[in-house]
Design an enzyme around this catalytic site. Structure first.
Site, PDB file in Angstrom:
ATOM      1  N   ARG A 189      78.381  38.080 -12.611  1.00  0.00           N
ATOM      2  CA  ARG A 189      79.659  38.593 -12.115  1.00  0.00           C
ATOM      3  C   ARG A 189      79.372  39.752 -11.171  1.00  0.00           C
ATOM      4  NH1 ARG A 189      82.004  42.971 -14.314  1.00  0.00           N
ATOM      5  NH2 ARG A 189      81.316  42.601 -16.442  1.00  0.00           N
ATOM      6  N   HIS A 201      84.849  43.405 -14.176  1.00  0.00           N
ATOM      7  CA  HIS A 201      85.396  42.455 -15.154  1.00  0.00           C
ATOM      8  C   HIS A 201      86.823  42.068 -14.760  1.00  0.00           C
ATOM      9  CE1 HIS A 201      86.172  40.511 -18.970  1.00  0.00           C
ATOM     10  NE2 HIS A 201      87.244  41.257 -19.122  1.00  0.00           N
ATOM     11  N   TYR A 248      78.493  51.250 -15.964  1.00  0.00           N
ATOM     12  CA  TYR A 248      77.579  50.639 -16.925  1.00  0.00           C
ATOM     13  C   TYR A 248      76.523  49.724 -16.294  1.00  0.00           C
ATOM     14  CZ  TYR A 248      81.031  46.835 -16.459  1.00  0.00           C
ATOM     15  OH  TYR A 248      81.886  45.882 -15.972  1.00  0.00           O
TER      16      TYR A 248
END
Length: 372
Positions: free
Chosen positions: A266, A270, A279
């Protein structure tokens, strides 16, 4: 056709321990197991798959832009996962039934969605989703992993109808840890239901890396349920097409369920409410950009003399046209007055509904008074 997996501590994140037909550089390689499922795929078919992926990426970018401009409440980006979605979806028949997650924009596109179908649900408009029976595709599921159970239930219905349809469930690596997905595999295996599980392992379950939740390839779990599996390069559209053809052939012939783990990435957040820079390491993202699913098909086609400036211009024009239609569908949407939420609850109105309507109208009037 289970792809051989070596049980080492870090194999869950090994992106090279996969079945593959196109390298990241766009070079065609042989795979005796996969090749027989794509013998009909010539340059013309690959050009169509390339166009599909470019259009899906353009829809995705338009969705992100519309959300940033306040036209959509949320958008789940799928950049980087186009090969997994297009490759597997294009292997399906029209009468197969698909149960996608919220990120399967490419699958919904391949099933025949209209421009408005991509955006109205994310605006929260009335009757904003497509008709599942027009596309043979269920409404995109928000509840993580729930669609796996729905797909198995549908597949059990197929068995009772005695047809050769196939049901397909799409979910991410994070969902593979949910009870729903594991329970679905128990039922599918026990009843030998014609369902294909497609796990898009995009390396991140929101902010949790796949290495935390899987110490062994996710595809390695399926044989424990008695389900054959394959771990495929999810950025290789040709390999994804072949894998899905193998899986659906197995299911249609009465072989029972199949599990595909498509190893992909990805690239974006998200959802548009997420900040992946908190992160993820930038170098990791750039490394995956070099494995871009669209670029590798272009490289292969150029080497075959099947990609030129004229074709590139046609693709760009098609992408511009579709993006304009998606934007127009969002900007032209008519949002009904909030009070109309009561209009289609029951076939005939009743006193209880009338009372609720009155209370809600009073609430709306109070809000309007505060604004004034």
């Amino acid at each position: 056709m289970t792809h051989t997996l070596t049980p080492t501590a870090d194999v869950a994140t090994d992106i090279d321990d996969v079945a593959r037909l196109l390298t990241p550089e766009g070079e065609r390689i042989a795979d005796a197991e996969l090749d027989r499922y794509v013998r009909d795929v010539d340059a013309a078919v690959l050009r169509e798959l390339y166009l599909d992926m470019v259009l899906v990426r353009r829809i995705d970018k338009e969705g992100v832009a519309l959300q940033r401009q306040g036209q959509l409440a949320l958008w789940p980006p799928c950049e980087g996962q186009e090969a997994t979605q297009i490759g597997t979806a294009r292997a399906l028949r029209g009468d197969d039934f698909v149960f996608p997650s919220y990120r399967e924009t490419g699958v919904v596109y391949a099933r025949g969605a209209r421009p408005s179908d991509f955006v109205l649900a994310w605006r929260g408009e009335e009757h904003s989703t497509y008709d599942p029976y027009e596309l043979n595709t269920a409404t995109q599921q928000i509840i993580i992993g729930a669609q796996a159970l729905h797909a198995v239930g549908y597949a059990m219905g197929i068995q009772r109808d005695e047809t050769d349809q196939v049901s397909v469930a799409y979910f991410g690596d994070g969902a593979s840890s949910q009870g729903d997905v594991n329970e679905a595999m128990v039922f599918a295996s026990s009843f030998r239901s014609p369902v294909v599980f497609v796990c898009s392992n995009n390396q991140w379950a929101i902010s949790e890396p796949v290495a935390v939740q899987a110490k062994f390839p996710i595809a390695g779990r399926a044989p424990g349920f008695g389900i054959p599996s394959m771990r495929v390069d999810g950025n290789d559209v040709l390999a994804c097409l072949a894998a899905m053809r193998w899986a659906t052939d197995h299911a249609r012939r009465g072989g029972g369920p199949v599990f595909i783990e498509a190893v992909t990435y990805r690239i974006g957040p998200h959802t548009t409410s997420d900040d992946p820079t908190r992160y993820r390491d930038r170098d990791e993202v750039e490394a995956w950009r070099r494995r871009d699913p669209i670029a590798r098909v272009e490289a292969f086609l150029r080497a075959q003399g099947a990609f030129d400036d004229s074709f590139a211009a046609e693709v760009a024009a098609d992408a511009d046209r579709l993006a304009g239609e998606v934007r127009a569908a969002a900007l032209g949407a008519t949002t009904r007055a909030p009070i109309t939420v009561f209009d289609d609850v029951y076939a005939e109105a009743h006193t209880g509904l009338d009372e609720e309507r009155s209370r809600f109208q009073a609430y709306l009037d109070a809000l309007a008074e505060e604004v004034r």
